[in-house]
Design an enzyme around this catalytic site. Structure first.
Site, PDB file in Angstrom:
ATOM      1  N   GLY A   1      37.206  55.444  35.046  1.00 58.23           N
ATOM      2  CA  GLY A   1      36.792  54.081  34.696  1.00 58.23           C
ATOM      3  C   GLY A   1      35.565  54.174  33.809  1.00 58.23           C
ATOM      4  N   GLY A   2      34.847  53.070  33.695  1.00 55.23           N
ATOM      5  CA  GLY A   2      33.680  53.053  32.811  1.00 55.23           C
ATOM      6  C   GLY A   2      32.683  54.147  33.151  1.00 55.23           C
ATOM      7  N   ALA A   3      32.414  54.346  34.423  1.00 53.90           N
ATOM      8  CA  ALA A   3      31.406  55.320  34.826  1.00 53.90           C
ATOM      9  C   ALA A   3      31.864  56.740  34.517  1.00 53.90           C
ATOM     10  CB  ALA A   3      31.100  55.179  36.318  1.00 53.90           C
TER      11      ALA A   3
ATOM     12  N   PHE B   1      24.370  33.732  32.907  1.00 55.15           N
ATOM     13  CA  PHE B   1      25.131  34.166  34.084  1.00 55.15           C
ATOM     14  C   PHE B   1      24.296  33.834  35.313  1.00 55.15           C
ATOM     15  CE2 PHE B   1      28.635  37.499  34.725  1.00 55.15           C
ATOM     16  CZ  PHE B   1      29.498  36.868  33.858  1.00 55.15           C
TER      17      PHE B   1
ATOM     18  N   ASP C   1      38.117  56.279  47.694  1.00 51.10           N
ATOM     19  CA  ASP C   1      38.337  57.713  47.943  1.00 51.10           C
ATOM     20  C   ASP C   1      37.069  58.552  47.782  1.00 51.10           C
ATOM     21  OD1 ASP C   1      40.976  56.975  48.198  1.00 51.10           O
ATOM     22  OD2 ASP C   1      41.591  57.746  46.253  1.00 51.10           O
TER      23      ASP C   1
ATOM     24  N   GLN D   1      30.149  42.173  48.298  1.00 48.51           N
ATOM     25  CA  GLN D   1      30.065  40.925  47.559  1.00 48.51           C
ATOM     26  C   GLN D   1      31.389  40.185  47.562  1.00 48.51           C
ATOM     27  OE1 GLN D   1      29.250  40.825  43.084  1.00 48.51           O
ATOM     28  NE2 GLN D   1      27.549  39.741  44.029  1.00 48.51           N
TER      29      GLN D   1
ATOM     30  N   HIS E   1      33.217  37.149  45.713  1.00 53.79           N
ATOM     31  CA  HIS E   1      33.063  36.361  44.490  1.00 53.79           C
ATOM     32  C   HIS E   1      33.549  34.951  44.760  1.00 53.79           C
ATOM     33  CE1 HIS E   1      33.291  35.071  40.364  1.00 53.79           C
ATOM     34  NE2 HIS E   1      32.747  36.203  39.962  1.00 53.79           N
TER      35      HIS E   1
ATOM     36  N   LEU F   1      40.551  37.251  39.662  1.00 52.96           N
ATOM     37  CA  LEU F   1      39.213  36.717  39.423  1.00 52.96           C
ATOM     38  C   LEU F   1      39.168  35.709  38.280  1.00 52.96           C
ATOM     39  CD1 LEU F   1      36.085  37.321  40.086  1.00 52.96           C
ATOM     40  CD2 LEU F   1      36.156  38.442  37.882  1.00 52.96           C
TER      41      LEU F   1
ATOM     42  N   THR G   1      36.278  34.503  35.989  1.00 54.24           N
ATOM     43  CA  THR G   1      34.923  34.995  35.725  1.00 54.24           C
ATOM     44  C   THR G   1      33.829  33.954  35.935  1.00 54.24           C
ATOM     45  OG1 THR G   1      33.424  35.819  34.020  1.00 54.24           O
ATOM     46  CG2 THR G   1      35.267  34.522  33.257  1.00 54.24           C
ATOM     47  N   GLU G   2      32.665  34.461  36.308  1.00 53.32           N
ATOM     48  CA  GLU G   2      31.471  33.640  36.406  1.00 53.32           C
ATOM     49  C   GLU G   2      31.123  33.017  35.057  1.00 53.32           C
ATOM     50  OE1 GLU G   2      28.666  35.336  39.006  1.00 53.32           O
ATOM     51  OE2 GLU G   2      26.991  34.880  37.689  1.00 53.32           O
TER      52      GLU G   2
ATOM     53  N   ARG H   1      25.933  34.747  43.651  1.00 57.48           N
ATOM     54  CA  ARG H   1      27.297  34.676  44.202  1.00 57.48           C
ATOM     55  C   ARG H   1      27.368  34.419  45.689  1.00 57.48           C
ATOM     56  NH1 ARG H   1      29.873  39.443  40.447  1.00 57.48           N
ATOM     57  NH2 ARG H   1      29.907  38.116  38.611  1.00 57.48           N
TER      58      ARG H   1
ATOM     59  N   HIS I   1      34.944  41.338  46.252  1.00 58.63           N
ATOM     60  CA  HIS I   1      34.823  41.618  44.825  1.00 58.63           C
ATOM     61  C   HIS I   1      34.137  42.937  44.514  1.00 58.63           C
ATOM     62  CE1 HIS I   1      34.554  40.877  40.596  1.00 58.63           C
ATOM     63  NE2 HIS I   1      33.248  40.772  40.598  1.00 58.63           N
TER      64      HIS I   1
ATOM     65  N   GLU J   1      30.664  52.107  40.666  1.00 53.03           N
ATOM     66  CA  GLU J   1      30.724  51.289  41.887  1.00 53.03           C
ATOM     67  C   GLU J   1      30.758  52.133  43.150  1.00 53.03           C
ATOM     68  OE1 GLU J   1      33.379  47.957  41.750  1.00 53.03           O
ATOM     69  OE2 GLU J   1      33.160  47.573  43.884  1.00 53.03           O
TER      70      GLU J   1
ATOM     71  N   ARG K   1      24.639  41.772  44.305  1.00 58.95           N
ATOM     72  CA  ARG K   1      24.643  42.140  42.888  1.00 58.95           C
ATOM     73  C   ARG K   1      24.710  40.896  42.011  1.00 58.95           C
ATOM     74  NH1 ARG K   1      28.616  42.871  38.810  1.00 58.95           N
ATOM     75  NH2 ARG K   1      30.347  42.499  40.218  1.00 58.95           N
TER      76      ARG K   1
ATOM     77  N   LEU L   1      28.594  46.504  34.922  1.00 65.10           N
ATOM     78  CA  LEU L   1      28.978  47.241  33.713  1.00 65.10           C
ATOM     79  C   LEU L   1      27.803  48.039  33.149  1.00 65.10           C
ATOM     80  CD1 LEU L   1      31.466  44.715  32.003  1.00 65.10           C
ATOM     81  CD2 LEU L   1      31.990  46.686  33.427  1.00 65.10           C
TER      82      LEU L   1
HETATM   83  C1  LIG Z   1      38.151  41.493  38.385  1.00 65.20           C
HETATM   84  C2  LIG Z   1      36.792  42.087  38.207  1.00 65.20           C
HETATM   85  C3  LIG Z   1      35.914  41.555  37.258  1.00 65.20           C
HETATM   86  C4  LIG Z   1      34.655  42.110  37.070  1.00 65.20           C
HETATM   87  N1  LIG Z   1      33.824  41.571  36.107  1.00 65.20           N
HETATM   88  C5  LIG Z   1      32.625  42.146  35.892  1.00 65.20           C
HETATM   89  C6  LIG Z   1      31.755  41.675  34.856  1.00 65.20           C
HETATM   90  O1  LIG Z   1      32.068  40.741  34.148  1.00 65.20           O
HETATM   91  N2  LIG Z   1      30.563  42.268  34.674  1.00 65.20           N
HETATM   92  C7  LIG Z   1      30.174  43.321  35.442  1.00 65.20           C
HETATM   93  O2  LIG Z   1      29.081  43.820  35.224  1.00 65.20           O
HETATM   94  N3  LIG Z   1      30.975  43.786  36.421  1.00 65.20           N
HETATM   95  C8  LIG Z   1      32.185  43.241  36.666  1.00 65.20           C
HETATM   96  N4  LIG Z   1      32.985  43.730  37.666  1.00 65.20           N
HETATM   97  C9  LIG Z   1      32.588  44.917  38.403  1.00 65.20           C
HETATM   98  C10 LIG Z   1      32.896  46.158  37.587  1.00 65.20           C
HETATM   99  O3  LIG Z   1      33.962  45.924  36.723  1.00 65.20           O
HETATM  100  C11 LIG Z   1      33.266  47.341  38.472  1.00 65.20           C
HETATM  101  O4  LIG Z   1      32.257  47.539  39.392  1.00 65.20           O
HETATM  102  C12 LIG Z   1      33.405  48.586  37.626  1.00 65.20           C
HETATM  103  O5  LIG Z   1      34.338  48.394  36.606  1.00 65.20           O
HETATM  104  C13 LIG Z   1      33.769  49.816  38.420  1.00 65.20           C
HETATM  105  O6  LIG Z   1      33.895  50.893  37.502  1.00 65.20           O
HETATM  106  P1  LIG Z   1      34.014  52.381  37.971  1.00 65.20           P
HETATM  107  O7  LIG Z   1      34.004  53.208  36.743  1.00 65.20           O
HETATM  108  O8  LIG Z   1      32.974  52.635  38.992  1.00 65.20           O
HETATM  109  O9  LIG Z   1      35.410  52.431  38.697  1.00 65.20           O
HETATM  110  P2  LIG Z   1      36.924  52.085  38.230  1.00 65.20           P
HETATM  111  O10 LIG Z   1      36.995  51.459  36.897  1.00 65.20           O
HETATM  112  O11 LIG Z   1      37.562  51.376  39.368  1.00 65.20           O
HETATM  113  O12 LIG Z   1      37.552  53.506  38.081  1.00 65.20           O
HETATM  114  C14 LIG Z   1      37.817  54.328  39.176  1.00 65.20           C
HETATM  115  C15 LIG Z   1      38.496  55.557  38.673  1.00 65.20           C
HETATM  116  O13 LIG Z   1      38.562  56.508  39.702  1.00 65.20           O
HETATM  117  C16 LIG Z   1      39.840  57.050  39.771  1.00 65.20           C
HETATM  118  N5  LIG Z   1      40.062  57.503  41.140  1.00 65.20           N
HETATM  119  C17 LIG Z   1      39.836  56.821  42.293  1.00 65.20           C
HETATM  120  N6  LIG Z   1      40.143  57.580  43.349  1.00 65.20           N
HETATM  121  C18 LIG Z   1      40.559  58.770  42.870  1.00 65.20           C
HETATM  122  C19 LIG Z   1      41.023  59.968  43.463  1.00 65.20           C
HETATM  123  N7  LIG Z   1      41.136  60.123  44.778  1.00 65.20           N
HETATM  124  N8  LIG Z   1      41.388  60.985  42.653  1.00 65.20           N
HETATM  125  C20 LIG Z   1      41.308  60.863  41.304  1.00 65.20           C
HETATM  126  N9  LIG Z   1      40.872  59.760  40.707  1.00 65.20           N
HETATM  127  C21 LIG Z   1      40.500  58.718  41.471  1.00 65.20           C
HETATM  128  C22 LIG Z   1      40.767  55.978  39.279  1.00 65.20           C
HETATM  129  O14 LIG Z   1      41.924  56.551  38.748  1.00 65.20           O
HETATM  130  C23 LIG Z   1      39.917  55.328  38.199  1.00 65.20           C
HETATM  131  O15 LIG Z   1      40.105  56.024  36.989  1.00 65.20           O
HETATM  132  C24 LIG Z   1      34.259  43.179  37.857  1.00 65.20           C
HETATM  133  C25 LIG Z   1      35.122  43.702  38.807  1.00 65.20           C
HETATM  134  C26 LIG Z   1      36.376  43.164  38.996  1.00 65.20           C
HETATM  135  C27 LIG Z   1      37.252  43.742  40.051  1.00 65.20           C
END
Ligand SMILES: Cc1cc2nc3c(=O)[nH]c(=O)nc-3n(C[C@H](O)[C@H](O)[C@H](O)COP(=O)(O)OP(=O)(O)OC[C@H]3O[C@@H](n4cnc5c(N)ncnc54)[C@H](O)[C@@H]3O)c2cc1C
Ligand code: SF4
Ligand code: FES
Lengths: 298, 617
Positions: free
Chosen positions: B12-14, B113, B214, B233, B235, B245, B247-248, B281, B346, B370, B381, B387
């Site tokens: 994901g983003g992180a 926001f 996980d 949290q 939402h 969702l 959005t806010e 929220r 959320h 996250e 939060r 993000l």
């Molecule tokens: C609907 C929605 C709207 C949101 N809107 C906003 C917003 O407007 N602004 C904001 O700041 N935040 C927002 N958030 C929060 C934010 O988007 C999330 O907190 C953030 O995207 C999480 O990113 P991440 O990289 O931590 O995880 P994720 O993007 O969830 O990525 C997790 C990754 O881990 C991998 N993974 C997980 N378990 C395993 C495993 N066992 N083995 C291998 N790979 C694994 C998955 O394949 C995936 O690639 C929103 C969240 C949601 C749900």
């Protein structure tokens, strides 16, 4: 241990017993669990057979493609029938999840976001490429036929191999390239609202593969870049921030033998794209650009 | 065995940002992810990224808002880092071509926001996360970073020292979903967990099905504490039938909440007389549920969110995606009617304890995004702060793991600094069930047999691979038993019922009893699908075990915390209690049972100390 457990005498005792000599209790528990488990299995089986028999209107009738190279009986592709209880708003994905969780846990398909953004559950539903999570059962005729995306290699059940799709996406240099970055790291590049509007639709692609699977030409020509990849290239070629040299470079990639000119304007990709991206229009526009720039074409 | 300098788990983003940063520092980096990167849940984020970019705004103001929003449970060094780094990281995305919405002068747009004193939420329509995820994946392709996609990470390979702070992470064990092959991955420098949120602990959630916590569970069982897990949290605006969702940003642009009588509830009943719909929220979620419980909800279930007065042009310009979501998933055209909304799970404020460099108490193990808790969100939060967390802490974790010197962290991790033991009165014993079948629960993070202190990294990885092979064999060869789907759905139901927006003692205890029962049933779990090819039955069974550990941590923390702070509301304790509770909840997995302890919150920032004030909006 600092976690206190005041009300747990019962649990603690039985735990201690399990670990030491008191086998009968453990055995009893195991026996009981076994009985419970058998009842559950029987219950599931009952539920399923009842449904098979019933032509209950509140259930939806699904015919789902099954195939597993490893499992006897599934090595030859077949269709399984499921009768899933219906509730208002239920999507094809909901129905597949229900069938898997209640009837057959080996039923295999990709899905994750269930909100039309991860692009992982594109399938062939009643003869058309769709995202299952975005498709209401009530919009479909019964029995609902769910198959993997056509022209793709099936890995198992509804899961297809996406490698070729990814390769085509990556063949068009799908990343922003400019030599013209502002000096300061806090200084942004400017982009007009109009230019962002122009590329907006093209940036919406979720890599679901529906368009590619609906395209006759892609089916016949493995090297054709295909609508999704061309759209990806469009996204950058039309972005004013990349500059004209880069645009020329991109046009050269698009004009090669298996690029834009392969498209025969059949619109099937545009029809199935769940993100409403005007794919055919984008391809046409790129063809015009190619002619306009008087670059090589054939 | 595969081998790389840095291994990032999750795309994901992180995870993507961490991988890019590690590569920039010269490391050979690979990503292992159970989903192809573009399928990650970051793509679903809608509203935007907070960054102090404009004249009149400053990172200090952003930090102040964040601390207040956190209800003073955030750690100042982490919050200040977030707010200082976010502008640069956000503009970095713009330099990578991200399609932000634009103002007339061509600069990126910003909007208001909840809980922010300045409109500093930078956005790309209502699809910011999609644009961000794809932009970063493009950079990955450009750099040719290796991705093992559709590989499920089963466990960490961590050495076996007695005290977690002495352990080292040498790699991971992963399972190739398409082929069924189990392999070791040796990480020479470090492993970064970026596995996202645990939304699947609840049944009404905005999170994806893949968000099963996980990474947090793996780190926990390897000895890293989980921090502040009770703070979940909810939402306030999710669609009632699916949890999708809204959005806010809708409220940011001026959307209004109405109850059944058509009253503008936030003002009518004094929930937030200044900020109204834009209160944070937790405040809005409680307001809605209070209305529903008082019989002023619609169909006893939801309230209305109305944006029609904004006009079609503005809606399409800034919130087009919302129109599609509402139509496709609820059958409501928000240009014509108000949208039905209710609170849904959320975001998890808590997670793997890290410092502001992303490092955990185990050497070579990092977490970001996250799944991590650097403690920037405290007990609540602010929208638009996740993000920036991904890109700021993703980059820091990646760079640090690759060997860049980021300076000494101010936040201490593990039981090294000041800490105190905690107590909680539980009705049943928490933690693993000691059954007769050891393999049934044999999924501790450490290498399984003792005396491994002297073992090499390679041996530790190999041993972890063997342990996971045994676990999988057992699950696959068992003839019958309980299926994960049953257990998972029971856990989700109990959590939604008892550990939701409103919490009370008896309900929390009931949840613990339910979880105990679920754990007992889990010892009898089996996988029905005999195939090694793309076995989602197996993967979900393993995920369910992770869900269990996380659900229990959330509930234990919530039962212990006898106060009302941020998202954590307690019926019996209606006041924030700074005297006793200005501290982080920590849970460590000690030989199969959770140990509860606390560490103080750090309110001292670079130049000032954040004095707790009454939080009103
Ligand atoms: C609907 C929605 C709207 C949101 N809107 C906003 C917003 O407007 N602004 C904001 O700041 N935040 C927002 N958030 C929060 C934010 O988007 C999330 O907190 C953030 O995207 C999480 O990113 P991440 O990289 O931590 O995880 P994720 O993007 O969830 O990525 C997790 C990754 O881990 C991998 N993974 C997980 N378990 C395993 C495993 N066992 N083995 C291998 N790979 C694994 C998955 O394949 C995936 O690639 C929103 C969240 C949601 C749900
Ligand atoms: S262009 Fe449309 S159909 Fe093709 S992959 Fe992208 S979203 Fe799917
Ligand atoms: S489940 Fe993500 S697009 Fe359908």
């Amino acid at each position: 241990m600092s976690t206190q457990v005041p009300e747990t005498q019962e649990t603690e005792e039985s735990e201690a017993e399990t670990e030491t000599e008191s086998v009968p209790v453990a055995q009893q528990q195991r026996q009981q669990r076994k009985t419970e488990r058998r009842e559950r299995v029987a219950e599931r089986e009952r539920e399923r057979t009842e449904e098979e028999a019933a032509s209950d209107e509140s259930r939806y009738h699904l015919k789902v493609f099954r195939y597993d190279p490893e499992v006897e009986g599934k090595q030859e592709p077949r269709f399984d029938e499921f009768h899933v209880p219906y509730h208002k708003g239920m999507t094809v994905l909901d129905a597949l999840i229900y069938a898997r969780d209640h009837f057959d846990s080996s039923l295999t398909f990709r899905h994750s976001c269930r909100q039309a953004i991860c692009g992982s559950d594109a399938m062939f539903v009643n003869g058309s490429q769709r995202l299952c999570c975005k498709t209401q059962l009530s919009d479909l005729e019964q029995p609902v036929r769910v198959e993997p995306l056509p022209y793709q290699e099936v890995v198992k059940d509804l899961v297809v191999d996406m490698e070729h799709f990814y390769d085509q996406m990556e063949a068009v240099e799908p990343y922003f390239q400019t030599n013209d970055l502002p000096d300061g790291e806090l200084e942004e590049q400017r982009q007009t609202r109009e230019n962002r509007e122009k590329v907006k639709m093209s940036t919406r692609c979720i890599w679901c593969g529906a368009c590619m699977s609906s395209c006759n030409i892609a089916a016949g020509d493995n090297e054709y870049l295909g609508p999704a990849a061309i759209n990806k290239a469009y996204r950058f070629a039309m972005d004013e921030r990349e500059g004209s040299d880069m645009k020329e470079h991109r046009m050269r990639i698009l004009e090669q033998e298996h690029g834009v000119w392969r498209c025969q304007t059949q619109f099937s990709c545009t029809e199935v794209c769940p993100k409403d991206i005007p794919l055919t229009a984008h391809i046409q526009e790129l063809k015009r650009e190619a002619v306009k720039n008087n670059l090589k074409f054939w | 065995m595969y081998e790389h300098d840095v291994i990032v788990v999750g795309a994901g983003g992180a995870g993507l940002r961490a991988a890019i940063a590690a590569q920039e520092e010269g490391a050979d980096v690979a990503i292992v992810s159970k989903l192809h990167p573009v399928r990650s849940h970051t793509g679903a984020a809608e509203g935007g990224i907070n960054a102090a970019l404009r004249d009149g705004d400053s990172w200090e103001d952003h930090a102040y808002d964040t601390m207040k929003g956190s209800d003073y449970l955030g750690d100042a060094p982490a919050i200040e880092t977030l707010c200082q780094d976010s502008p640069k990281e956000t503009i970095q995305l713009e330099h990578w071509g991200m399609a932000f919405s634009r103002d007339d002068d061509g600069r990126v747009s910003q909007r208001p926001f909840g809980g922010l004193s300045f409109p500093r939420t930078t956005y790309a329509g209502a699809e910011t996360g999609h644009q961000l995820l794809h932009t970063m994946y493009e950079q990955l392709v450009k750099r040719g970073i290796k991705v093992y996609d559709e590989w499920y990470v089963l466990n960490l390979a961590v050495s076996d020292e007695e005290v977690p702070e002495d352990r080292t992470c040498h790699g991971i064990v992963a399972y190739d979903i398409q082929s069924g092959e189990v392999s070791g991955f040796r990480a020479r420098n470090g492993v970064i967990l970026a596995t996202g949120g645990p939304g699947q602990v609840y049944d009404h959630t905005t999170n994806a099905v893949a968000n099963t916590g996980d990474g947090v569970a793996m780190a926990y069982r390897a000895g890293v504490p989980m921090e502040d897990m009770e703070f979940i949290q909810f939402h306030p605006t999710t669609l009632p039938s699916t949890g999708v969702l809204i959005t806010e940003g809708v409220r940011g642009e001026g959307g209004i909440l109405y109850n059944e009588n058509g009253e503008r509830l936030m003002f009518e009943y004094g929930y937030a007389n200044n900020a109204g719909e834009l209160a944070s929220r937790d405040v809005v979620s409680r307001a809605e549920l209070t209305e529903i419980n008082a019989g002023r909800g619609i169909d006893d279930e939801y309230v209305h969110l109305d944006m029609r007065h904004l006009g079609e042009e503005r809606i399409i310009d800034r919130l087009e995606n919302i129109v599609h979501l509402s139509e496709d998933f609820e059958g409501v055209d928000p240009l014509e009617e108000p949208m039905p909304v209710k609170p849904g799970q959320h975001y998890a404020m808590g997670g793997v304890e890290t410092d502001e460099n992303g490092e955990t108490c185990i050497t070579g193990l990092y977490a970001a995004g996250e799944c991590a808790c650097a403690s920037v969100h405290g007990s609540n939060r602010l929208g638009g702060n996740a993000l920036p967390e991904l890109i700021v802490f993703g980059r820091r974790a990646g760079a640090h793991a690759a060997g860049k010197d980021l300076g000494t962290a101010e936040i201490t991790t593990g039981k090294r600094g000041e800490w105190e033991a905690g107590e909680v009165d539980t009705p049943v014993a928490p933690g693993a069930v000691r059954g007769t079948d050891e393999d049934a629960v044999a999924d501790g993070g450490k290498a399984p047999d003792g005396g491994a202190v002297a073992a090499t990294g390679d041996e530790i990885v190999t041993r972890a691979v063997d342990a996971e092979n045994r676990r999988i064999d057992r699950l696959m060869t068992k003839e019958d038993g309980v299926q994960h789907a049953e257990i998972r759905s029971e856990v989700q139901k109990s959590m939604t019922r008892h550990v939701n927006v409103f919490r009370e003692k008896d309900g929390l205890k009931q949840a613990l009893r339910d979880l105990r029962e679920a754990r007992e049933r889990y010892t009898d779990v089996y996988v029905n699908d005999p195939s090694r090819t793309y076995n989602t039955d197996l993967i979900q069974t393993i995920e369910t075990r992770n869900i269990l550990d996380l659900a229990e941590a959330i509930t234990l923390g919530a039962l212990a915390r006898n106060e009302f702070r941020g998202a954590h509301w307690r019926k019996e304790h209606q006041e924030r209690d700074d005297e006793n509770w200005l501290k982080h909840t920590m849970l460590s997995w000690n030989d199969g049972s959770p140990e509860l302890w606390y560490k103080p919150v750090i309110l001292e920032g670079e130049e000032k100390t954040y004095e707790p004030k009454i939080r009103s909006y």
